[in-house]
Write an enzyme that holds these catalytic residues in place. Sequence first.
Site, PDB file in Angstrom:
ATOM      1  CB  VAL A 371      -0.945  -0.040   1.213  1.00 44.27           C
ATOM      2  CG1 VAL A 371      -1.631   1.302   1.426  1.00 44.27           C
ATOM      3  CG2 VAL A 371      -1.983  -1.156   1.036  1.00 44.27           C
ATOM      4  CG  ASP A 372       4.133   3.385   2.830  1.00 44.18           C
ATOM      5  OD1 ASP A 372       3.436   4.407   2.689  1.00 44.18           O
ATOM      6  OD2 ASP A 372       5.041   3.314   3.680  1.00 44.18           O
ATOM      7  CG  ASP A 373       6.791   0.685  -2.386  1.00 42.42           C
ATOM      8  OD1 ASP A 373       7.690   1.236  -3.021  1.00 42.42           O
ATOM      9  OD2 ASP A 373       6.986   0.064  -1.331  1.00 42.42           O
TER      10      ASP A 373
END
Length: 626
Positions: A371-373
Amino acid sequence: MSDRGVTALAAGRDHMLSLQHPGGWWKGELQTNVTMDVEDLLLRQFLGIRTETETAEAARWIRSQQRADGTWGNYYGAPGDLSTTVEAYVALKLAGDSVDDEHMALARRWILEQGGIERTRVFTRIWLALFGEWSWEKLPAMPPELILLPPWFPLNVADWGCWARQTIVPLTVVCTMKPRRELGITVTELRSGRVPAASKAPLLSWERGFNGLDRVLHRYHRHSVRWLRRHSMRRAAEWIVARQEADGCWGGIQPPWVYSLLALNLLGYPLDHPVMREGVSGLEGFLIREPTESGVVRRLEACQSPVWDTVLGIQALCDAGVPADHEALRSAGEFVRSEEIRVRGDWAVRRPELAPSGWAFEFENDGYPDVDDTAEALLALDRIGDPDDEATRSAITRGEQWLRGMQSRDGGWAAFDADNTRELVNKLPFCDFGAVIDPPSADVTAHVVEALCTVGSGQDDVVGKGVRWLLTHQEADGSWYGRWGANHVYGTGAVVPALVRSGLLPEHAALQRASRWLETHQNDDGGWGEDMRSYDDPSWIGHGTSTASQTAWALMALLALGRHDTEVVRAGVDYLVTTQLPDGSWDEPQFTGTGFPGDFYINYHLYRQIFPLNALGRYRTAVEGG
């Protein structure tokens, strides 16, 4: 902005541009600790492929990381870590270092003072058991039948965080087969002879319950249902093989990679089998070799971060004034678009109807986009994408929909899975190292909120739930906990810009509290720093030696609040300007990235370059615009 500041920004920009790979991406070293190098040698010893050259090169690196007190730590300036020090000692003895050498005697004395190998973590004792230096019977049972549990049943593999499940499945095979191979040395001198203290957990507690279950599982191992065990082992092997990536890795990270190779080897996969051959040869791409005065040193990256470094680097260069149509950004954008993942991964267990998309951290990790990337990829593509480019618009749309679908029920976002919050697995006896579940965190949630507000309208219930989650999870002191970076400085530096982007005014009470927290935790030199000990000792929260990356995180939050014309911000900017090196880079030996809070930390070598560019560029924009 002063002339010195303009010069520093230009120098930092040029240095960042010079680091770009011809393929369009950036990748800084991902530095961790020497257990990666030790376990690489032990893996090769187990497989019968360790060479003297590899051993000597790794040993030089391991020796170079020993501190004056004889210990090895898990990050720069860390206190000695018992398990890491034991593993380093084993590797150096394997490399031929004498137990009478001063550095070995010093390490051994400290190890025994700490309780010896009897007090090491489970994973260290598993490595020792592989070579007969520890009893398998004294390790927690890990039945392979776990692989058969359905997703709704407690302790099924989907209950583990993705990094943990990829490690646990092969470990169930290893710990069931209980192998013993020759190490060529013994480390009995590291036994203290002290029996670990008995548990003082209440009679009716999860700890007591699972310890009892562990005894039952050990008995089951001796009298298991043969057909069920064979079926479980076969399913585990199929699960492992299905998750090998194109470059031979598993999940792009060291733990599942090495344990998968061990498990498949024990199940009869020969070294020339394509899965084993690619797995072993793929490790070469994660090795760094450098010449030193004492000879070549060899160290293993636990992971690699080309996508993460590139999407952050794009935004940093845009903040630094590089135009969106610059060749460096065009080629970087092409690389990012090519890395979108269009196949389903383990995340689909909890979100079966969600169309696949997303970006992973590494070159190859199609099973586990994160999710972060993905949030940062959308922010990067939005900064440089041609509005008439259908391919970019489509990628952003798919990524946005995937992010929306990955929201957990409570409104937050985790790194790899949705609703991976069952605490029960944390109670198991072999969960004594690192985080094993993946609950929502403030830093990831903030990045998603910022991305959704940037590439979409931001005015919908998904974003609203995310904002409410962030406001609810603000600490009493005004900061936010940072899961994937150190620590409250990272969390606060991520959340404040996201909340402002979502529409909260700087005068909002939560943002005012965050601002005061940052201002009161500024160091006398104008910078900010937070030591990794803050994860274990609250007295360290917000305190530590100033670093370039952490100073930049604090500045980005304050700049988002319009505080550019304050002495606090000017002092922070001056810290970055005055600590910049002649080549336009910054020095940062401190670890400011987090793998597992309390256990495993990372020095991302490009953080020291990327985030100061963000901060200096945004400061220049604010000053010129104000």
